[in-house]
Design a protein around this motif. Structure first.
Motif, PDB file in Angstrom:
ATOM      1  N   THR A  83       0.849  -1.195   0.000  1.00  0.00           N
ATOM      2  CA  THR A  83       0.000   0.000   0.000  1.00  0.00           C
ATOM      3  C   THR A  83       0.884   1.243   0.000  1.00  0.00           C
ATOM      4  OG1 THR A  83      -1.722  -1.165   1.233  1.00  0.00           O
ATOM      5  CG2 THR A  83      -1.827   1.238   1.221  1.00  0.00           C
ATOM      6  N   ASP A  84       0.645   2.125  -0.968  1.00  0.00           N
ATOM      7  CA  ASP A  84       1.371   3.394  -1.049  1.00  0.00           C
ATOM      8  C   ASP A  84       0.458   4.523  -0.581  1.00  0.00           C
ATOM      9  OD1 ASP A  84       3.541   2.067  -2.160  1.00  0.00           O
ATOM     10  OD2 ASP A  84       2.841   2.411  -4.211  1.00  0.00           O
ATOM     11  N   ILE A  85       1.038   5.448   0.176  1.00  0.00           N
ATOM     12  CA  ILE A  85       0.282   6.590   0.676  1.00  0.00           C
ATOM     13  C   ILE A  85       0.872   7.869   0.099  1.00  0.00           C
ATOM     14  CG2 ILE A  85       1.694   6.751   2.774  1.00  0.00           C
ATOM     15  CD1 ILE A  85      -0.867   7.637   4.257  1.00  0.00           C
ATOM     16  N   THR A  86       0.002   8.788  -0.298  1.00  0.00           N
ATOM     17  CA  THR A  86       0.455  10.049  -0.876  1.00  0.00           C
ATOM     18  C   THR A  86       0.729  11.058   0.228  1.00  0.00           C
ATOM     19  OG1 THR A  86      -0.816   9.670  -2.891  1.00  0.00           O
ATOM     20  CG2 THR A  86      -0.137  11.936  -2.445  1.00  0.00           C
ATOM     21  N   LEU A  87       1.966  11.560   0.267  1.00  0.00           N
ATOM     22  CA  LEU A  87       2.394  12.527   1.274  1.00  0.00           C
ATOM     23  C   LEU A  87       2.684  13.864   0.605  1.00  0.00           C
ATOM     24  CD1 LEU A  87       4.812  10.203   3.266  1.00  0.00           C
ATOM     25  CD2 LEU A  87       2.388  10.631   3.706  1.00  0.00           C
ATOM     26  N   ASP A  89       5.442  15.335   0.017  1.00  0.00           N
ATOM     27  CA  ASP A  89       6.587  15.312  -0.894  1.00  0.00           C
ATOM     28  C   ASP A  89       6.587  14.088  -1.797  1.00  0.00           C
ATOM     29  OD1 ASP A  89       7.537  17.699   0.194  1.00  0.00           O
ATOM     30  OD2 ASP A  89       8.531  16.632   1.827  1.00  0.00           O
ATOM     31  N   GLY A  90       5.441  13.490  -2.027  1.00  0.00           N
ATOM     32  CA  GLY A  90       5.372  12.342  -2.924  1.00  0.00           C
ATOM     33  C   GLY A  90       4.795  11.124  -2.244  1.00  0.00           C
ATOM     34  N   SER A  91       4.873   9.989  -2.941  1.00  0.00           N
ATOM     35  CA  SER A  91       4.288   8.739  -2.459  1.00  0.00           C
ATOM     36  C   SER A  91       5.357   7.872  -1.821  1.00  0.00           C
ATOM     37  CB  SER A  91       3.667   7.989  -3.621  1.00  0.00           C
ATOM     38  OG  SER A  91       2.296   7.963  -3.497  1.00  0.00           O
ATOM     39  N   ARG A  92       4.951   7.084  -0.849  1.00  0.00           N
ATOM     40  CA  ARG A  92       5.864   6.103  -0.278  1.00  0.00           C
ATOM     41  C   ARG A  92       5.058   4.912   0.214  1.00  0.00           C
ATOM     42  NH1 ARG A  92       8.791   7.466   5.304  1.00  0.00           N
ATOM     43  NH2 ARG A  92       9.687   9.175   4.098  1.00  0.00           N
ATOM     44  N   SER A  93       5.733   3.779   0.325  1.00  0.00           N
ATOM     45  CA  SER A  93       5.080   2.568   0.811  1.00  0.00           C
ATOM     46  C   SER A  93       4.905   2.641   2.317  1.00  0.00           C
ATOM     47  CB  SER A  93       5.907   1.333   0.442  1.00  0.00           C
ATOM     48  OG  SER A  93       5.975   1.185  -0.951  1.00  0.00           O
ATOM     49  N   PHE A 105      -2.116  21.498   9.675  1.00  0.00           N
ATOM     50  CA  PHE A 105      -3.563  21.288   9.530  1.00  0.00           C
ATOM     51  C   PHE A 105      -4.051  21.669   8.133  1.00  0.00           C
ATOM     52  CE2 PHE A 105      -2.715  22.002  14.023  1.00  0.00           C
ATOM     53  CZ  PHE A 105      -3.276  20.861  14.573  1.00  0.00           C
ATOM     54  N   SER A 106      -3.169  21.442   7.124  1.00  0.00           N
ATOM     55  CA  SER A 106      -3.508  21.822   5.758  1.00  0.00           C
ATOM     56  C   SER A 106      -4.178  20.700   4.982  1.00  0.00           C
ATOM     57  CB  SER A 106      -2.230  22.228   5.015  1.00  0.00           C
ATOM     58  OG  SER A 106      -1.336  21.127   4.936  1.00  0.00           O
ATOM     59  N   GLY A 107      -4.171  19.511   5.530  1.00  0.00           N
ATOM     60  CA  GLY A 107      -4.744  18.364   4.837  1.00  0.00           C
ATOM     61  C   GLY A 107      -3.703  17.469   4.220  1.00  0.00           C
ATOM     62  N   SER A 108      -2.464  17.960   4.035  1.00  0.00           N
ATOM     63  CA  SER A 108      -1.392  17.118   3.511  1.00  0.00           C
ATOM     64  C   SER A 108      -0.646  16.464   4.667  1.00  0.00           C
ATOM     65  CB  SER A 108      -0.438  17.946   2.652  1.00  0.00           C
ATOM     66  OG  SER A 108       0.126  19.005   3.404  1.00  0.00           O
ATOM     67  N   LEU A 109      -0.010  15.325   4.382  1.00  0.00           N
ATOM     68  CA  LEU A 109       0.669  14.540   5.407  1.00  0.00           C
ATOM     69  C   LEU A 109       2.169  14.522   5.171  1.00  0.00           C
ATOM     70  CD1 LEU A 109      -1.714  11.444   5.569  1.00  0.00           C
ATOM     71  CD2 LEU A 109      -1.633  13.353   7.175  1.00  0.00           C
ATOM     72  N   ALA A 110       2.910  14.343   6.251  1.00  0.00           N
ATOM     73  CA  ALA A 110       4.360  14.169   6.196  1.00  0.00           C
ATOM     74  C   ALA A 110       4.744  13.121   7.226  1.00  0.00           C
ATOM     75  CB  ALA A 110       5.086  15.486   6.476  1.00  0.00           C
ATOM     76  N   THR A 152     -12.619  11.743   8.822  1.00  0.00           N
ATOM     77  CA  THR A 152     -12.764  13.093   8.270  1.00  0.00           C
ATOM     78  C   THR A 152     -11.721  13.468   7.230  1.00  0.00           C
ATOM     79  OG1 THR A 152     -11.476  13.947  10.128  1.00  0.00           O
ATOM     80  CG2 THR A 152     -13.867  13.947  10.359  1.00  0.00           C
ATOM     81  N   LEU A 153     -10.594  12.764   7.177  1.00  0.00           N
ATOM     82  CA  LEU A 153      -9.532  13.144   6.254  1.00  0.00           C
ATOM     83  C   LEU A 153      -9.646  12.370   4.947  1.00  0.00           C
ATOM     84  CD1 LEU A 153      -6.441  13.253   8.657  1.00  0.00           C
ATOM     85  CD2 LEU A 153      -7.853  15.161   7.893  1.00  0.00           C
ATOM     86  N   ASN A 154      -9.343  13.045   3.860  1.00  0.00           N
ATOM     87  CA  ASN A 154      -9.314  12.413   2.554  1.00  0.00           C
ATOM     88  C   ASN A 154      -7.880  11.987   2.270  1.00  0.00           C
ATOM     89  OD1 ASN A 154      -9.888  11.513   0.000  1.00  0.00           O
ATOM     90  ND2 ASN A 154      -9.903  13.555  -0.928  1.00  0.00           N
ATOM     91  N   ILE A 155      -7.558  10.740   2.590  1.00  0.00           N
ATOM     92  CA  ILE A 155      -6.193  10.238   2.461  1.00  0.00           C
ATOM     93  C   ILE A 155      -6.089   9.416   1.178  1.00  0.00           C
ATOM     94  CG2 ILE A 155      -4.432   8.787   3.522  1.00  0.00           C
ATOM     95  CD1 ILE A 155      -5.562   9.560   6.216  1.00  0.00           C
ATOM     96  N   ASP A 156      -5.106   9.753   0.363  1.00  0.00           N
ATOM     97  CA  ASP A 156      -4.945   9.141  -0.946  1.00  0.00           C
ATOM     98  C   ASP A 156      -3.986   7.957  -0.846  1.00  0.00           C
ATOM     99  OD1 ASP A 156      -4.991   8.615  -3.630  1.00  0.00           O
ATOM    100  OD2 ASP A 156      -3.634  10.252  -4.165  1.00  0.00           O
ATOM    101  N   THR A 157      -4.466   6.750  -1.175  1.00  0.00           N
ATOM    102  CA  THR A 157      -3.629   5.563  -1.256  1.00  0.00           C
ATOM    103  C   THR A 157      -3.950   4.823  -2.546  1.00  0.00           C
ATOM    104  OG1 THR A 157      -5.136   3.988  -0.189  1.00  0.00           O
ATOM    105  CG2 THR A 157      -3.773   5.354   1.268  1.00  0.00           C
TER     106      THR A 157
END
Length: 351
Positions: A83-87, A89-93, A105-110, A152-157
């Motif tokens: 499973t890859d998750i979109t962060l 600075d890009g995607s990672r496993s 609290f911008s909605g993007s993950l790191a 509540t979060l829209n997390i892209d995988t």
């Protein structure tokens, strides 16, 4: 989000033993719960696996030692492989103990580089979260932690049908952080949801206040003296010289590694309002111990007799100022007089 106190604060008196007893103990967890630990290196901080039969275990290595938790639920700890998750600075496993943090609290993950963790959904639907911070136990357990299932979060995988997550929010030292952890679901339905602790978390002989506290002691000797000695077993022995009614020393244990002698407390001159004017009071010794359970124990000894000291009362809860100043301020009342003291706060542990 349901706010919870850090669970270790509630477990100290019922889960632990100082006498080397290694018997397994069972705890019922029926609500969203967080266990917080500190590990200065994060080296092999967590491991997870299934046991013989339909069970599983989590092992934590923190600054004080090894802690093992056993569950009746069984989990597929490889369910997020591939499973890859979109962060940001890009995607990672996704790796097993990765923790992700919401960026401003911008909605993007790191990646949360200073935290490792894992979140487990129990059979009753509650969430059990383990967090290990690159820090001491005091900082890891200080403040408030809340957790819940992510909704509540829209997390892209790349495998949205396989991905579920837990949220863990920490609020400490006026800083709030929101973590996202992949959520493992049980593969079985055990008859109850108890977990077993195979190692004690904290010695029950130790004085462990559930909130920031203040202790006031008299002195029947010549000068106040408070010493803290590391026992090399996760405890420290605190000795308050000549503090008992018969002039003997008062001793007790606390959880955490402390090796120091209390210094003279500083008193604020309340008659000068134009600027802060602190001065050392040599007949008052004090130390603020940052205990492993995340609470602060302020200890004062006055060069006074017990009957005189009884006129003092604590006027407000102590105020902790974190590093780099690392101080604790305590407001006392003595008759109609207000006294504001400050003492150094000591954080335990060896880096």
């Amino acid at each position: 989000m349901k706010h919870l106190g850090i669970i270790l604060l509630m477990l100290i008196t019922v889960l632990t033993s100082c006498n080397g007893n290694k018997e397994k103990e069972t705890l019922s967890v029926t609500e969203d719960t967080v266990f917080a630990f500190g590990n200065f290196t994060l080296d092999k901080a967590l491991s997870a696996g299934n046991t013989f039969g339909n069970g599983s275990r989590i092992v934590i290595n923190d600054n004080s030692g090894r802690h093992e938790f056993r569950f009746r639920e069984k989990y597929d700890f490889g369910s997020f492989n591939g499973t890859d998750i979109t962060l940001k600075d890009g995607s990672r496993s996704i790796r097993k103990f990765d923790v992700y943090e919401l960026v401003s609290f911008s909605g993007s993950l790191a990646p949360a580089e200073d935290v490792r963790g894992i979140a487990l959904e129990k059979a009753d639907g509650s969430v059990l979260t383990f967090l290990v911070f690159k820090d001491c136990a005091f900082n890891a357990r200080r403040g408030e932690i809340a957790c819940e299932k992510g909704r509540t979060l829209n997390i892209d995988t790349n495998r949205p049908e396989m991905f579920s997550y837990a949220l863990a929010a920490t609020h400490r030292f006026s800083q709030t952080r929101l973590f996202v952890l992949p959520l493992y679901s049980p593969e079985n339905e055990p008859s109850d949801d108890r977990i077993t602790l195979s190692e004690p978390l904290e010695p029950k002989e130790c004085l462990s206040p559930s909130r920031d506290s203040v202790m006031l002691f008299p002195c029947l000797g010549e000068q106040p003296e408070i010493t803290c000695r590391d026992m090399n077993d996760g405890r420290s022995l605190i000795t308050v010289k000549n503090a008992a009614d018969n002039g003997e020393d008062i001793t007790f244990y606390v959880s955490g590694r402390f090796n120091h002698t209390a210094e003279a407390a500083e008193l604020y001159n309340t008659e000068l309002y134009v600027k802060e004017d602190w001065s050392k009071v040599n007949n008052v010794r004090g130390t603020a111990l940052c205990l492993d359970n995340g609470r602060i124990l302020n200890i004062f000894q006055f060069a006074q007799k017990p009957e005189t000291l009884k006129s003092y009362r604590i006027a407000a809860k102590p105020v902790y100022i974190p590093e780099p100043t690392a101080q604790s301020k305590v407001l006392l009342k003595n008759g109609g007089k207000t006294l504001l003291y400050r003492i150094s706060a000591v954080i335990p542990g060896n880096r």
